[in-house]
Design a protein around this motif. Sequence first.
Motif, PDB file in Angstrom:
ATOM      1  N   LEU A   1       0.815  -1.208   0.000  1.00 60.29           N
ATOM      2  CA  LEU A   1       0.000   0.000   0.000  1.00 60.29           C
ATOM      3  C   LEU A   1       0.854   1.267   0.000  1.00 60.29           C
ATOM      4  O   LEU A   1       0.576   2.219  -0.740  1.00 60.29           O
ATOM      5  CB  LEU A   1      -0.938   0.004   1.210  1.00 60.29           C
ATOM      6  N   SER A   2       1.888   1.280   0.804  1.00 65.24           N
ATOM      7  CA  SER A   2       2.740   2.480   0.880  1.00 65.24           C
ATOM      8  C   SER A   2       3.583   2.664  -0.378  1.00 65.24           C
ATOM      9  O   SER A   2       4.118   3.754  -0.619  1.00 65.24           O
ATOM     10  CB  SER A   2       3.660   2.389   2.099  1.00 65.24           C
ATOM     11  N   LYS A   3       3.674   1.610  -1.198  1.00 64.90           N
ATOM     12  CA  LYS A   3       4.518   1.682  -2.399  1.00 64.90           C
ATOM     13  C   LYS A   3       3.754   2.135  -3.640  1.00 64.90           C
ATOM     14  O   LYS A   3       4.355   2.362  -4.685  1.00 64.90           O
ATOM     15  CB  LYS A   3       5.152   0.303  -2.668  1.00 64.90           C
ATOM     16  N   ILE A   4       2.410   2.215  -3.536  1.00 72.93           N
ATOM     17  CA  ILE A   4       1.616   2.564  -4.722  1.00 72.93           C
ATOM     18  C   ILE A   4       1.095   3.999  -4.643  1.00 72.93           C
ATOM     19  O   ILE A   4       0.169   4.368  -5.347  1.00 72.93           O
ATOM     20  CB  ILE A   4       0.439   1.583  -4.908  1.00 72.93           C
ATOM     21  N   LEU A   5       1.694   4.822  -3.781  1.00 69.02           N
ATOM     22  CA  LEU A   5       1.237   6.193  -3.595  1.00 69.02           C
ATOM     23  C   LEU A   5       2.000   7.164  -4.491  1.00 69.02           C
ATOM     24  O   LEU A   5       3.217   7.067  -4.633  1.00 69.02           O
ATOM     25  CB  LEU A   5       1.403   6.628  -2.137  1.00 69.02           C
ATOM     26  N   TYR A   6       1.256   8.085  -5.055  1.00 69.36           N
ATOM     27  CA  TYR A   6       1.839   9.212  -5.791  1.00 69.36           C
ATOM     28  C   TYR A   6       1.463  10.467  -5.005  1.00 69.36           C
ATOM     29  O   TYR A   6       0.278  10.766  -4.821  1.00 69.36           O
ATOM     30  CB  TYR A   6       1.277   9.261  -7.208  1.00 69.36           C
ATOM     31  N   ILE A   7       2.447  11.202  -4.508  1.00 65.53           N
ATOM     32  CA  ILE A   7       2.193  12.319  -3.604  1.00 65.53           C
ATOM     33  C   ILE A   7       2.763  13.605  -4.191  1.00 65.53           C
ATOM     34  O   ILE A   7       3.905  13.641  -4.644  1.00 65.53           O
ATOM     35  CB  ILE A   7       2.802  12.058  -2.212  1.00 65.53           C
ATOM     36  N   LYS A   8       1.903  14.639  -4.195  1.00 65.18           N
ATOM     37  CA  LYS A   8       2.331  15.976  -4.599  1.00 65.18           C
ATOM     38  C   LYS A   8       2.224  16.901  -3.396  1.00 65.18           C
ATOM     39  O   LYS A   8       1.244  16.838  -2.642  1.00 65.18           O
ATOM     40  CB  LYS A   8       1.422  16.516  -5.717  1.00 65.18           C
TER      41      LYS A   8
END
Length: 769
Positions: free
Chosen positions: A544-551
């Motif tokens: 789950l923590s590896k599939i995040l795209y954060i701006k």
Amino acid sequence: MRLKTSLLKEPKHILCICVGWTTADELYSCSEDHQILKWNLLNNETSLVIRLPEDIYPIELHWFPKTIGGKKQVQAEIFVLTSTDGKFHLVSKMGRIEKSVEAHKGAVLAGKWNYDGTALVTAGEDGKIKIWSKSGMQRSTLANEGSPVYSVAWSPDSDRILYTSGRQLVVKPLQPSAKVTQWKAHDGIILKVDWNSVSDLILSGGEDCKFKVWDSFGRLLHSSACHDYPVTSLSWAPDGEVFAMGSFNTLRLCDKTGWSYALEKPNTGSVLSLAWSADGTQLAGACGNGHVIFAHVVEQHWEWKNFVITLTKRRSMEVKNVLNDAVDILEFRDRIIKVSLAYDHLVVATSLQCYVYNSRNWNTPLIFDLKEGTVSLILQAEKYILLVDGSGLYTFSYDGRLISSPKFPGMRADLLNAQSVSLSNDTVAIRDQNEEKVILFFDIMSGKSVGDGKPVTHKLEVVEIALDQCGPSSERKIAFIDKNRDLYLTSVRHLRKEPKVCKIGSMVHSMAWNDSANILCGIQDHQFTVWYDPGVVFTDKELLSKILYIKDGSEFSRAPHILSYVGTKVTLRQGDGSLVYSSVPAYPAILHEYSAAARWEDALHLCRFAKDRCLWACLAGMAMANRELSTAEMAYAALGELPRVQYINFIREQPSRESSLAHMLMFSGQIQEAESTLLQAGLIYQAIQMNIDLFYWERALELAVKHKTHVDTVLAYREKFLQKFGRKETNKRFLQYSEGSQLDWHPPWQILSLDQRHTILPLLLIVSC
């Protein structure tokens, strides 16, 4: 969006005090000249209803609610009129005073029916707040303040009263023992309040020349700049999306978050009262110079891909294609009430009909009649439309065919909004208004509850729900945000099992699913976050923590709100009302497309080309969910997850299909399902050994005793485990079965080699946590 206003050349009143709509085209007004006038907007005629006695000076007018839960009220043709002589009067539509009731010492400053018409609240110059029956019999004195109470409002469920007390606002429940909420709201005396039944938000305005927006707990959401004159009137639109504010020669239209759409400066004097028509399209105001001002909303905009649609007049719209600057004008027979633009279709609800346009042809809409004209909400999915009006919910296909009308006990369609209802191609989800912890699911085709009819019940109140839009109905998921602003994901169809609810985010203030792939975006802790494949939480939580795209949220101002997520473009509304756009990489949507079509080789090529760990994590989760072990092995190898690669190899080496399936369920952390699979296949020892490897000792012994096999094996492993830690057996069941038992450490079976056991045991412990 702005207000288009209109005034007569000469005022019909001396000092207009209050106004109230009977229908969307008929208005009543009262004034200091003792006249009650009726305004017909269809033929622009004004007629005298009644001339009140000389001792009655009206203050506030409120019509009895016409409908509640879709049922028309018998008593709907009367209104309550409060006056300076300490009385309130029940007046019929024809102008006959049915009853006058002595209510307060001094003027009765406010009077409001509750939403179902079962009670009336009045507030007086004497500081008292009283509750009355609909026939005018006093039930109770709710409060006794030391100063005049200028304004009151009912809560959405009609069990609390909001009223002013000098500079303070007070929310008091009708139950005597319940807690009262009170807070200082303004620096001057508060003159007007309003409480919206759909958004549950509170408005207040006063002599400090400011208006403020609050939630129902008294938390400040917006405070306006200081105006030139006191705020004399406030009114929410019925759907709770906008509100109007009136002051001296001032009329302002604002969004529910407080920022201003438009400011008008009509020559009206102080706007003493404001009222919206039931369909939310028209606004009327009582003006200090005797005029009644009318206004309606124009220049409202909707966008979808390359189309921009603008409401130009009450009955016409302009469609512009920004690719080639082509413009189409759409004309309608009746007044436009609600509009929705999505999935290449424009849906327009007028007062009598619904028009459905395809973006490929704006000339020939599909038209069907509406049962009730006050459509309050339109939702669209790829295949269906959901319309909400005062009497219920209706799902239609894009060819105008009525599909179903979901219902449940206690449903109040007039309280539903876009946060409490969600639509997909097969499911309608509704948050229960009576129990806000409960989410109900309905099948679109039948209108009945999904599966066994058991809803999802969360531990806290749910504030927003959203169904994903892609994939088969068996894999439909819903994301929801609770009162603590935590984001959860769960399956809609859970086959008589307790649904697995997984937390995937915290401090999430807004969210939206993509229109063409199951990708979720949200504003999380002041950052723009995209979950490329949120369903991975059911397959492998560690991904789950590896599939995040954060701006970083620094490019957005305070409190941005997500409006839509179409293709790779996310549209956000900032706290100051401006629109901003953010782009999301296109690769995840392409990966979802490859996964849905089982094009695993193409998916691998894409990940190798993009060289993005997020994509590899997505591919690993998708492949495991589809039991595509070869692809999953390569994806995990690219992530450097050696234990998982080894375990996948171990699964592939299993001698039977049932055994492989059980270990894949274990990989996803579904221990009980894995055990059930092994037991149904008759693989008793593997089920026992699985519980031993996970240190579920009591369950392992229970299975061994129940099936009368391998009891000695369980006891032997237990004894070896205790010896390793220098502990003695204290469990009574193990002590009971170990008496007289011969432990055999060389059984005639061998399922796993020692190397295999060392390889998979760490992973078993991870997935069981």
